[in-house]
Design a protein around this motif. Structure first.
Motif, PDB file in Angstrom:
ATOM      1  N   GLN A 134       0.830  -1.209   0.000  1.00 48.95           N
ATOM      2  CA  GLN A 134       0.000   0.000   0.000  1.00 48.95           C
ATOM      3  C   GLN A 134       0.863   1.257   0.000  1.00 48.95           C
ATOM      4  N   ALA A 135       1.955   1.220   0.757  1.00 50.81           N
ATOM      5  CA  ALA A 135       2.834   2.390   0.854  1.00 50.81           C
ATOM      6  C   ALA A 135       3.518   2.720  -0.466  1.00 50.81           C
ATOM      7  N   VAL A 136       3.782   1.696  -1.295  1.00 52.73           N
ATOM      8  CA  VAL A 136       4.483   1.939  -2.563  1.00 52.73           C
ATOM      9  C   VAL A 136       3.561   1.856  -3.780  1.00 52.73           C
ATOM     10  N   GLY A 137       2.288   1.538  -3.559  1.00 52.62           N
ATOM     11  CA  GLY A 137       1.317   1.574  -4.649  1.00 52.62           C
ATOM     12  C   GLY A 137       1.291   0.350  -5.547  1.00 52.62           C
ATOM     13  N   VAL A 138       1.558  -0.828  -4.964  1.00 54.50           N
ATOM     14  CA  VAL A 138       1.446  -2.074  -5.727  1.00 54.50           C
ATOM     15  C   VAL A 138       0.600  -3.069  -4.929  1.00 54.50           C
ATOM     16  N   SER A 139       0.398  -4.248  -5.477  1.00 56.02           N
ATOM     17  CA  SER A 139      -0.366  -5.268  -4.765  1.00 56.02           C
ATOM     18  C   SER A 139       0.526  -6.037  -3.793  1.00 56.02           C
ATOM     19  N   ARG A 140      -0.105  -6.667  -2.821  1.00 53.68           N
ATOM     20  CA  ARG A 140       0.639  -7.513  -1.894  1.00 53.68           C
ATOM     21  C   ARG A 140       1.318  -8.637  -2.646  1.00 53.68           C
ATOM     22  N   GLN A 141       0.649  -9.136  -3.687  1.00 48.82           N
ATOM     23  CA  GLN A 141       1.216 -10.211  -4.494  1.00 48.82           C
ATOM     24  C   GLN A 141       2.521  -9.777  -5.164  1.00 48.82           C
ATOM     25  N   THR A 142       2.608  -8.522  -5.555  1.00 48.28           N
ATOM     26  CA  THR A 142       3.838  -8.012  -6.168  1.00 48.28           C
ATOM     27  C   THR A 142       4.980  -8.022  -5.159  1.00 48.28           C
ATOM     28  N   ILE A 143       4.705  -7.580  -3.936  1.00 46.97           N
ATOM     29  CA  ILE A 143       5.743  -7.598  -2.895  1.00 46.97           C
ATOM     30  C   ILE A 143       6.168  -9.041  -2.616  1.00 46.97           C
ATOM     31  N   ASN A 144       5.204  -9.931  -2.532  1.00 49.53           N
ATOM     32  CA  ASN A 144       5.520 -11.344  -2.316  1.00 49.53           C
ATOM     33  C   ASN A 144       6.401 -11.878  -3.444  1.00 49.53           C
ATOM     34  N   ALA A 145       6.058 -11.558  -4.681  1.00 52.26           N
ATOM     35  CA  ALA A 145       6.831 -12.032  -5.836  1.00 52.26           C
ATOM     36  C   ALA A 145       8.261 -11.483  -5.803  1.00 52.26           C
ATOM     37  N   ILE A 146       8.432 -10.235  -5.390  1.00 46.15           N
ATOM     38  CA  ILE A 146       9.772  -9.654  -5.274  1.00 46.15           C
ATOM     39  C   ILE A 146      10.567 -10.406  -4.214  1.00 46.15           C
ATOM     40  N   GLU A 147       9.947 -10.631  -3.063  1.00 45.02           N
ATOM     41  CA  GLU A 147      10.639 -11.335  -1.976  1.00 45.02           C
ATOM     42  C   GLU A 147      10.979 -12.775  -2.358  1.00 45.02           C
ATOM     43  N   GLN A 148      10.142 -13.399  -3.168  1.00 46.26           N
ATOM     44  CA  GLN A 148      10.384 -14.781  -3.584  1.00 46.26           C
ATOM     45  C   GLN A 148      11.359 -14.871  -4.760  1.00 46.26           C
ATOM     46  N   GLY A 149      11.731 -13.720  -5.321  1.00 43.33           N
ATOM     47  CA  GLY A 149      12.650 -13.710  -6.451  1.00 43.33           C
ATOM     48  C   GLY A 149      11.975 -14.061  -7.764  1.00 43.33           C
ATOM     49  N   GLU A 150      10.668 -13.881  -7.809  1.00 43.89           N
ATOM     50  CA  GLU A 150       9.893 -14.221  -9.009  1.00 43.89           C
ATOM     51  C   GLU A 150       9.565 -13.001  -9.863  1.00 43.89           C
ATOM     52  N   TYR A 151       9.915 -11.822  -9.392  1.00 37.77           N
ATOM     53  CA  TYR A 151       9.589 -10.592 -10.104  1.00 37.77           C
ATOM     54  C   TYR A 151      10.739  -9.615  -9.936  1.00 37.77           C
ATOM     55  N   ASN A 152      11.165  -9.028 -11.035  1.00 38.43           N
ATOM     56  CA  ASN A 152      12.237  -8.044 -11.034  1.00 38.43           C
ATOM     57  C   ASN A 152      11.603  -6.653 -11.109  1.00 38.43           C
ATOM     58  N   PRO A 153      11.583  -5.909  -9.997  1.00 40.19           N
ATOM     59  CA  PRO A 153      10.895  -4.617  -9.985  1.00 40.19           C
ATOM     60  C   PRO A 153      11.638  -3.549 -10.781  1.00 40.19           C
TER      61      PRO A 153
END
Length: 75
Positions: free
Chosen positions: A23-42
């Motif tokens: 919410q603080a950065v304007g994306v979905s929780r799923q996006t943060i999860n994907a970044i933490e899991q190494g599945e998404y390159n922001p």
């Protein structure tokens, strides 16, 4: 892509959930999860926003040190 443990640690230090960071950065929780899991390159802009919210630098959260460099530093 490797898991991003530093973001998870930084969130824990701030007692912040994935949802709150998202919410603080304007994306979905799923996006943060994907970044933490190494599945998404922001994007660099998203990286900078995450750093601002968590009070960390880009190096703190996103620097990936390769194994060769680690060995050169050790030896």
């Amino acid at each position: 892509m490797a898991r991003n443990i530093p973001i998870k640690v930084a969130r824990a230090e701030k007692d912040m959930t994935q949802k709150a960071l998202a919410q603080a950065v304007g994306v979905s929780r799923q996006t943060i999860n994907a970044i933490e899991q190494g599945e998404y390159n922001p994007t660099i802009n998203l990286c900078r926003s995450i750093c601002r919210v968590l009070g960390k630098t880009l190096d703190d959260l996103f620097w990936e040190e390769d194994e060769d460099r680690k060995e050169r530093i050790k030896g």
